[in-house]
Design a protein around this motif. Structure first.
Motif, mmCIF file in Angstrom:
data_model
loop_
_atom_site.group_PDB
_atom_site.id
_atom_site.type_symbol
_atom_site.label_atom_id
_atom_site.label_comp_id
_atom_site.label_asym_id
_atom_site.label_seq_id
_atom_site.Cartn_x
_atom_site.Cartn_y
_atom_site.Cartn_z
ATOM 1 N N ILE A 269 0.848 -1.184 0.000
ATOM 2 C CA ILE A 269 0.000 0.000 0.000
ATOM 3 C C ILE A 269 0.892 1.245 0.000
ATOM 4 C CG2 ILE A 269 -1.765 1.275 1.258
ATOM 5 C CD1 ILE A 269 -2.703 -1.338 -0.015
ATOM 6 N N VAL A 270 0.622 2.152 -0.942
ATOM 7 C CA VAL A 270 1.417 3.377 -1.021
ATOM 8 C C VAL A 270 0.552 4.625 -0.884
ATOM 9 C CG1 VAL A 270 3.184 2.307 -2.436
ATOM 10 C CG2 VAL A 270 1.263 3.424 -3.552
ATOM 11 N N GLY A 271 -0.774 4.468 -0.938
ATOM 12 C CA GLY A 271 -1.680 5.605 -0.806
ATOM 13 C C GLY A 271 -2.159 5.775 0.620
ATOM 14 N N GLY A 272 -3.013 6.720 0.831
ATOM 15 C CA GLY A 272 -3.498 6.994 2.183
ATOM 16 C C GLY A 272 -4.854 6.397 2.492
ATOM 17 N N GLU A 273 -5.385 5.574 1.575
ATOM 18 C CA GLU A 273 -6.737 5.048 1.770
ATOM 19 C C GLU A 273 -6.793 4.019 2.880
ATOM 20 O OE1 GLU A 273 -9.934 2.446 -0.839
ATOM 21 O OE2 GLU A 273 -8.731 3.956 -1.854
ATOM 22 N N ILE A 274 -5.689 3.286 3.116
ATOM 23 C CA ILE A 274 -5.669 2.207 4.090
ATOM 24 C C ILE A 274 -4.944 2.672 5.350
ATOM 25 C CG2 ILE A 274 -4.988 -0.176 4.537
ATOM 26 C CD1 ILE A 274 -7.114 0.162 2.411
ATOM 27 N N ASN A 275 -5.633 2.615 6.456
ATOM 28 C CA ASN A 275 -5.042 3.030 7.723
ATOM 29 C C ASN A 275 -4.887 1.871 8.694
ATOM 30 O OD1 ASN A 275 -4.930 5.824 7.011
ATOM 31 N ND2 ASN A 275 -7.149 5.919 7.342
ATOM 32 N N MET A 276 -5.063 0.642 8.213
ATOM 33 C CA MET A 276 -4.941 -0.526 9.070
ATOM 34 C C MET A 276 -4.067 -1.551 8.370
ATOM 35 S SD MET A 276 -8.682 -2.260 8.439
ATOM 36 C CE MET A 276 -9.231 -2.698 6.796
ATOM 37 N N PHE B 4 -7.066 -10.773 2.503
ATOM 38 C CA PHE B 4 -7.704 -10.329 1.281
ATOM 39 C C PHE B 4 -7.669 -11.451 0.257
ATOM 40 C CE2 PHE B 4 -3.265 -9.171 1.131
ATOM 41 C CZ PHE B 4 -2.855 -9.515 -0.153
ATOM 42 N N THR B 5 -8.416 -11.287 -0.825
ATOM 43 C CA THR B 5 -8.414 -12.241 -1.931
ATOM 44 C C THR B 5 -8.048 -11.490 -3.211
ATOM 45 O OG1 THR B 5 -10.775 -11.916 -2.404
ATOM 46 C CG2 THR B 5 -10.182 -13.719 -0.900
ATOM 47 N N VAL B 6 -7.527 -12.250 -4.181
ATOM 48 C CA VAL B 6 -7.188 -11.690 -5.489
ATOM 49 C C VAL B 6 -7.834 -12.571 -6.548
ATOM 50 C CG1 VAL B 6 -5.348 -11.115 -7.105
ATOM 51 C CG2 VAL B 6 -4.973 -10.799 -4.651
ATOM 52 N N SER B 7 -8.618 -11.962 -7.437
ATOM 53 C CA SER B 7 -9.159 -12.715 -8.569
ATOM 54 C C SER B 7 -8.505 -12.211 -9.850
ATOM 55 C CB SER B 7 -10.685 -12.594 -8.654
ATOM 56 O OG SER B 7 -11.079 -11.254 -8.822
ATOM 57 N N PHE C 34 -6.410 -7.838 -12.478
ATOM 58 C CA PHE C 34 -6.376 -8.321 -11.103
ATOM 59 C C PHE C 34 -7.399 -7.541 -10.282
ATOM 60 C CE2 PHE C 34 -2.284 -9.325 -12.863
ATOM 61 C CZ PHE C 34 -1.940 -10.542 -12.300
ATOM 62 N N HIS C 35 -8.232 -8.272 -9.531
ATOM 63 C CA HIS C 35 -9.227 -7.657 -8.655
ATOM 64 C C HIS C 35 -8.866 -8.016 -7.210
ATOM 65 C CE1 HIS C 35 -11.846 -7.162 -12.251
ATOM 66 N NE2 HIS C 35 -11.334 -8.339 -12.577
ATOM 67 N N VAL C 36 -8.675 -7.016 -6.373
ATOM 68 C CA VAL C 36 -8.309 -7.230 -4.974
ATOM 69 C C VAL C 36 -9.489 -6.822 -4.089
ATOM 70 C CG1 VAL C 36 -6.678 -6.667 -3.133
ATOM 71 C CG2 VAL C 36 -5.891 -6.740 -5.516
ATOM 72 N N LYS C 37 -9.814 -7.688 -3.124
ATOM 73 C CA LYS C 37 -10.936 -7.427 -2.224
ATOM 74 C C LYS C 37 -10.542 -7.795 -0.807
ATOM 75 C CE LYS C 37 -15.874 -8.437 -1.665
ATOM 76 N NZ LYS C 37 -17.024 -9.190 -2.240
ATOM 77 N N THR C 38 -10.716 -6.857 0.130
ATOM 78 C CA THR C 38 -10.395 -7.141 1.523
ATOM 79 C C THR C 38 -11.450 -8.054 2.125
ATOM 80 O OG1 THR C 38 -11.533 -5.125 2.238
ATOM 81 C CG2 THR C 38 -9.155 -4.984 1.850
ATOM 82 N N SER C 39 -11.061 -8.786 3.165
ATOM 83 C CA SER C 39 -11.957 -9.783 3.748
ATOM 84 C C SER C 39 -13.208 -9.174 4.357
ATOM 85 C CB SER C 39 -11.207 -10.598 4.806
ATOM 86 O OG SER C 39 -10.693 -9.750 5.805
ATOM 87 N N ASP C 40 -13.128 -7.882 4.792
ATOM 88 C CA ASP C 40 -14.318 -7.241 5.357
ATOM 89 C C ASP C 40 -15.255 -6.704 4.288
ATOM 90 O OD1 ASP C 40 -12.985 -5.036 4.415
ATOM 91 O OD2 ASP C 40 -12.413 -4.263 6.375
ATOM 92 N N LEU D 247 -15.048 -4.084 2.507
ATOM 93 C CA LEU D 247 -15.167 -2.629 2.463
ATOM 94 C C LEU D 247 -14.318 -1.993 1.377
ATOM 95 C CD1 LEU D 247 -15.149 -1.834 6.313
ATOM 96 C CD2 LEU D 247 -17.118 -2.069 4.765
ATOM 97 N N SER D 248 -13.301 -2.704 0.920
ATOM 98 C CA SER D 248 -12.404 -2.120 -0.076
ATOM 99 C C SER D 248 -12.206 -3.065 -1.247
ATOM 100 C CB SER D 248 -11.037 -1.802 0.552
ATOM 101 O OG SER D 248 -11.167 -0.864 1.600
#
Length: 569
Positions: free
Chosen positions: A133-140, A145-148, A193-199, A201-202
């Motif tokens: 992660i290089v942006g500021g969107e993720i603070n945790m 996560f999964t990748v399709s 590539f599609h990345v999706k967090t387990s919650d 939300l992203s």
């Protein structure tokens, strides 16, 4: 009473459902009396069957599937083999799905190119997280996560990673499992590539175009964007491109066969022994390693297989030679080490020394003064070995043959373990070898020679390079492939070579017939590996190499643990 051969069928499918697979023996010795034999499976992917067949019998068979005990669907056309030896392994590869469907990773007759992806980096020296992660969107912390993955212009092939419904944890993968995508040509490999967090939300997306895979092997990082096209980070991955050589001979509808002529198969190391080998009685080999005389001498002693290394010259000729480089003395007394792939066949024959050898990493207690040994064409020679190898005087003793010459001049009863020589990134850096040949272009001339000259000879391939093994299994369907690994005490950049268990997992994953490992690794880890659930699903064959294999007591100790074959001098 007629002698029998224990026949072990192995086949796999990649489909979920309520069905059973049966082996249908159509005829034995030409006598037609079709019989169904239910195959055993623990994971609904690998199916196995063991049955005793009269030795020398010609067996015709195919596979059928019964769904809900009713419908009978033939999964393959009739195949045949002649039973031979003490035990015979029949690997039928991946069977088509019921109703004719195919798994994308196995449609070799339809697709010309395959892209193999490992998330993160396979190379331990440059290990990276799957997602940075290089942006500021993720603070945790990003740890689940999964990748399709799918082709840019197709919804038919979509793969979700991990495949078992879980999530990527700790932002790392083990470097063994992989994603496979097939296409008609390299330019079709534009991947999303599609990345999706387990919650949930992203969600982010990244695209890599086919041009990024032009080198056909390596590492890359791709930008990952949010739905608003803001850069969130980058996805790291390793890739391998496999180009399928279209040839009817390479993909005949037949199984891969490996025959164990005895309980423990003996393989002659570089023929009848490497130049640096010294027996317990203090004797060296009679003939120079990797020569026609050495291979035929091994056959006279009853060796069923001989092992040798194959490299390819600049002009595309496969040659038999153990080292990566040929030493050439120049006028100032120094030595230039010339990579074989930079030499034409004529140059190789001109420069190659009559007695090969590189400093070998032998176990100190078993080879005296091994650290002193080098080629006599560089800095010197092991004093104990000198007196045994000085008699390599005739041209036949010293001549380094091509692969074609081996097939033509070694007695046909002798089987070949064709080890493909390919330097890993550590060896390239340490030896200054430069850019290595692309794997597909290196393997194609080797396969051409093998299929042109094999006739009825028993042949299998092996390599320390994991990608070479994978490509060999995809480029041809006739010959078994074994993955070579040091297996223990090796801080290797490739995780697939760091332990016997990891090597076995990778061999199982790609459908290799077995593993060849250092004898020490087998003695230490055999019980753990052979008692694992992985081994119960499908039996791999295990062979070993190393100086311990020149000691009969240590060979017996390995055989007691379940060893199938031993490479020795």
């Amino acid at each position: 009473m007629a002698q029998t051969t224990r026949c072990n069928w192995q086949a796999r499918t990649r489909v979920e459902g309520d069905f059973e697979i049966f082996l249908q023996i159509l005829s034995v010795h030409g006598s037609s009396d079709p019989q169904l034999h239910k195959m055993t499976t623990l994971d609904h992917q690998w199916f196995t069957l063991e049955k005793a067949i009269e030795t020398g019998a010609t067996v015709s068979y195919n596979f059928v599937v019964l769904e809900e005990g009713k419908e009978k669907t033939i999964l393959s056309s009739a195949r045949s083999f002649t039973s031979s030896g003490f035990e015979l392994f029949i690997d039928d590869g991946v069977l088509p799905y019921p109703h004719g469907a195919h798994h994308p990773a196995e449609t070799l007759n339809e697709d010309r190119v395959q892209l193999h992806l490992n998330l993160g980096r396979v190379d331990y020296r440059s290990r990276k997280d799957v997602l940075e992660i290089v942006g500021g969107e993720i603070n945790m912390p990003l740890d689940r996560f999964t990748v399709s993955v799918s082709l840019l212009d197709s919804s038919k092939q979509r793969f979700v990673w991990p495949p078992n419904g879980s999530t990527i944890e700790g932002n790392q993968t083990d470097g063994v499992e992989e994603i496979v995508i097939s296409a008609q040509c390299l330019q079709d490999l534009n991947v999303v590539f599609h990345v999706k967090t387990s919650d949930g939300l992203s969600e982010w997306e990244g695209v890599v175009l086919a041009d990024a895979f032009q080198s056909k092997w390596g590492d890359t990082s791709i930008p990952v964007l949010s739905k608003g096209d803001a850069k969130v980070g980058r996805l790291n991955l390793s890739y391998l491109v496999v180009e399928i050589a279209k040839s009817d001979r390479f993909f005949a509808d037949q199984p891969r066969l490996f025959s164990k002529w005895e309980r423990l198969v003996r393989l002659g190391h570089r023929g009848s022994g490497s130049n640096v080998s010294v027996s317990q009685a203090g004797h060296g080999p009679l003939f120079c390693e990797n020569t026609i005389l050495s291979f035929n001498e091994a056959s006279k002693k009853g060796t069923k297989f001989v092992e040798f290394d194959v490299s390819v010259t600049y002009d595309g000729v496969p040659v038999i030679y153990h080292n990566y480089t040929v030493p050439l003395k120049i006028k100032d007394g120094n030595t230039l080490n010339l990579p074989i792939y930079t030499l034409t066949l004529r140059e190789f024959k001109t420069f190659s020394p009559t007695s090969q050898g590189e400093t070998e990493k032998a176990e100190e207690e078993e080879i005296v003064d091994a650290s002193e040994y080098t080629s006599k064409y560089s800095t010197g020679k092991n004093k104990k070995q000198q007196k045994h190898n000085d008699h390599f005087e005739t041209p036949q003793d010293r001549f380094m043959p091509t692969l074609q010459q081996l097939f033509e001049q070694v007695v046909p009863e002798t089987g070949f373990d064709v080890e493909i020589k390919y330097a890993n990134t550590e060896e390239v850096a340490h030896m200054g070898l430069g850019v290595q040949p692309e794997r597909n272009s290196m393997l194609d001339p080797i396969l051409q020679v093998v299929f042109d000259h094999v006739k009825d000879r028993n042949v299998f391939f092996s390599s320390f390079d994991a990608e070479i093994c994978r490509i060999l299994l995809l480029k041809q369907s006739r010959f078994p492939v074994f993955f070579l690994t040091t297996g223990i005490g090796d801080c290797h950049c490739d995780p697939r070579r760091t332990s016997l268990m990891q090597g076995a997992r990778y061999a199982q994953l790609i459908g290799a017939q077995g593993v060849v490992t250092n004898s020490k690794a087998f003695l230490v880890d055999a019980e753990t590996v052979l008692s694992s659930d992985m081994h119960k699903k499908r039996r791999l064959l295990y062979m070993t190499y190393g100086s311990r294999n020149n000691n009969p007591e240590k060979i017996q100790a390995q055989a007691a643990k379940g060893l199938d074959g031993v490479v020795s001098d």
